[in-house]
Write a protein that holds these residues in place. Structure first.
Motif, short mmCIF file in Angstrom:
data_model
loop_
_atom_site.label_atom_id
_atom_site.label_comp_id
_atom_site.label_asym_id
_atom_site.label_seq_id
_atom_site.Cartn_x
_atom_site.Cartn_y
_atom_site.Cartn_z
N ARG A 1 54.90 -17.96 -65.23
CA ARG A 1 54.81 -16.58 -65.66
C ARG A 1 53.35 -16.10 -65.63
O ARG A 1 53.07 -14.95 -65.24
CB ARG A 1 55.39 -16.43 -67.06
N ILE A 2 52.42 -16.95 -66.03
CA ILE A 2 50.99 -16.59 -65.98
C ILE A 2 50.58 -16.27 -64.55
O ILE A 2 49.88 -15.29 -64.29
CB ILE A 2 50.13 -17.73 -66.57
N LYS A 3 51.03 -17.09 -63.60
CA LYS A 3 50.71 -16.85 -62.19
C LYS A 3 51.27 -15.51 -61.73
O LYS A 3 50.63 -14.77 -60.99
CB LYS A 3 51.27 -17.99 -61.33
N GLN A 4 52.47 -15.19 -62.18
CA GLN A 4 53.07 -13.91 -61.82
C GLN A 4 52.26 -12.74 -62.38
O GLN A 4 52.04 -11.74 -61.70
CB GLN A 4 54.52 -13.85 -62.33
N TYR A 5 51.84 -12.86 -63.62
CA TYR A 5 51.02 -11.81 -64.24
C TYR A 5 49.73 -11.59 -63.46
O TYR A 5 49.31 -10.46 -63.21
CB TYR A 5 50.69 -12.17 -65.69
N VAL A 6 49.09 -12.69 -63.07
CA VAL A 6 47.82 -12.59 -62.33
C VAL A 6 48.05 -11.93 -60.98
O VAL A 6 47.25 -11.09 -60.55
CB VAL A 6 47.19 -13.99 -62.16
N VAL B 1 50.02 -9.64 -60.16
CA VAL B 1 50.21 -8.18 -60.26
C VAL B 1 49.13 -7.56 -61.16
O VAL B 1 49.28 -6.44 -61.63
CB VAL B 1 51.62 -7.84 -60.79
N ALA B 2 48.03 -8.30 -61.37
CA ALA B 2 46.86 -7.82 -62.11
C ALA B 2 47.16 -7.45 -63.56
O ALA B 2 46.51 -6.58 -64.13
CB ALA B 2 46.22 -6.63 -61.38
N GLN B 3 48.15 -8.10 -64.17
CA GLN B 3 48.41 -7.90 -65.60
C GLN B 3 47.65 -8.97 -66.38
O GLN B 3 48.22 -9.91 -66.93
CB GLN B 3 49.92 -7.96 -65.88
N TYR B 4 46.33 -8.80 -66.39
CA TYR B 4 45.46 -9.86 -66.89
C TYR B 4 45.57 -10.05 -68.40
O TYR B 4 45.44 -11.17 -68.91
CB TYR B 4 44.01 -9.57 -66.50
N ASP B 5 45.81 -8.97 -69.14
CA ASP B 5 45.97 -9.12 -70.59
C ASP B 5 47.21 -9.95 -70.92
O ASP B 5 47.18 -10.81 -71.81
CB ASP B 5 46.08 -7.74 -71.24
N SER B 6 48.29 -9.69 -70.22
CA SER B 6 49.52 -10.46 -70.45
C SER B 6 49.30 -11.93 -70.11
O SER B 6 49.77 -12.82 -70.83
CB SER B 6 50.65 -9.89 -69.60
N ALA B 7 48.57 -12.18 -69.03
CA ALA B 7 48.26 -13.57 -68.66
C ALA B 7 47.41 -14.23 -69.73
O ALA B 7 47.65 -15.39 -70.11
CB ALA B 7 47.53 -13.59 -67.31
N TRP B 8 46.43 -13.51 -70.25
CA TRP B 8 45.53 -14.06 -71.27
C TRP B 8 46.28 -14.38 -72.56
O TRP B 8 46.10 -15.46 -73.15
CB TRP B 8 44.43 -13.03 -71.53
N LEU B 9 47.13 -13.49 -73.00
CA LEU B 9 47.88 -13.71 -74.24
C LEU B 9 48.82 -14.90 -74.12
O LEU B 9 48.93 -15.72 -75.03
CB LEU B 9 48.66 -12.44 -74.61
N PHE C 1 41.67 -14.76 -64.75
CA PHE C 1 41.92 -13.58 -65.57
C PHE C 1 41.00 -13.49 -66.78
O PHE C 1 41.17 -12.63 -67.65
CB PHE C 1 43.38 -13.54 -66.04
N THR C 2 39.97 -14.35 -66.87
CA THR C 2 39.04 -14.31 -67.99
C THR C 2 37.59 -14.45 -67.52
O THR C 2 37.32 -14.88 -66.40
CB THR C 2 39.31 -15.44 -69.00
#
Length: 317
Positions: free
Chosen positions: A16-21, A23-31, A53-54
């Motif tokens: 899921r983190i890879k998917q967030y990254v 699509v540039a949803q970096y906050d979701s990946a970070w959380l 993403f950080t």
């Protein structure tokens, strides 16, 4: 339970983190990565993802010992405690987010924060100028279109009004006889490029009923229900006189641009008042700038050259 959590990290969280990254949803990946790291702090795959993403930063405050909380830009219902200043090196999301800094005995500070090292300047609860925010100094350009070639200017720390000067605030100047006290006004006044006397200028700075005051007022007072709206219909000279009356001064374009944090405009502007139906009460959380200054975009127009409909003041620290 431990094995189940580990399986969750590898089978669910990491994909899921890879998917967030992607699509540039970096906050979701970070959380999500913060949760996964609590389960498997040494997982090599998870660790390899963090730099995507950080960025690493250390947070300070003056004075130190403040707690720093962060929330996603569009979700202020979930605040994450980053640590107590001075923090260890932190992996911060590369997205701009909301920040709140608290310390007992000091006024809370709110604003926007990216992934750069940051020092927060806190003012004691009992200090004067509670309607102003602390903006740290440094050497800065204006970052404004048309001033790209302007030489950067070294600024000291200063205080900036939390919001635009309101009708209520400006009325204190009017009621104190500000339009009859020459000591508040600039030594030279020019209209359409031609110098005029102070007495002649005072005859022009009238409201709709011929009383001293903003052009949008009537009978020496602002429209009903608009006490906390930004004052409009005043000239640069009236703004300057009010600032001197208040013991402050109008900001230079460099002070204004620093407080507005122009590089964060893509986050501030969409949440500002551009609805075309007129000004509204200030201090809209969504339109807040990096240092917690409100309405630096929208609501009413800012002074430029000879046109003015709103202003705020600043005070050198």
């Amino acid at each position: 339970a431990g094995m189940r959590q580990e399986r969750w990290v590898r089978a669910s969280a990491i994909p899921r983190i890879k998917q967030y990254v992607d699509v540039a949803q970096y906050d979701s990946a970070w959380l999500l990565a913060r949760r996964a790291r609590e389960v498997l702090p040494q997982d090599s795959t998870l660790r390899s993802l963090w730099p995507r993403f950080t960025r690493k930063a250390v947070l300070h405050s003056t004075p130190e010992g403040a707690q720093v909380y962060r929330a996603s830009f569009n979700d202020t219902t979930h605040w994450v405690l980053l640590g107590t200043t001075p923090t260890d090196t932190l992996p911060l999301s590369i997205e701009i987010g909301r920040v709140r800094v608290t310390k007992t005995g000091y006024r809370p500070q709110i604003g926007l924060m990216g992934s750069l090292p940051r020092t927060f300047f806190l003012d004691p609860v009992g200090s004067a100028d509670s309607d102003m925010v602390h903006v740290p100094g440094g050497t800065f350009g204006s970052f404004l279109v048309g001033l790209e070639g302007a030489k950067p200017l070294a600024l000291g720390d200063y205080l900036m009004d939390l919001q635009e000067i309101t009708n209520r605030q400006f009325k204190t100047f009017v009621d104190a006889g500000g339009y009859t006290k020459r000591e508040y006004w600039p030594a030279e006044i020019a209209i359409d490029g031609k110098p005029i006397s102070w007495e002649a200028a005072m005859q022009r700075f009238k409201d709709k009923t011929g009383r001293p005051g903003p052009a949008t007022w009537e009978a020496g007072d602002y429209p009903s229900g608009q006490a906390d709206f930004p004052v409009g219909g005043v000239s640069w000279y009236e703004a300057s006189a009010y600032a001197k009356f208040a013991g402050k001064s109008l900001p230079t374009i460099f002070h204004w641009a620093r407080a507005a944090a122009i590089p964060a405009a893509r986050y501030v502007v969409p949440g500002s008042n551009f609805n075309g139906s007129g000004p509204t009460k200030g201090s809209n959380w969504v339109g807040m700038s990096t240092y917690g200054v409100f309405d630096m975009a929208g609501n009413v127009a800012e002074w430029h050259v000879e046109k003015f409909t709103r202003f705020r003041t600043h005070f050198l620290v």
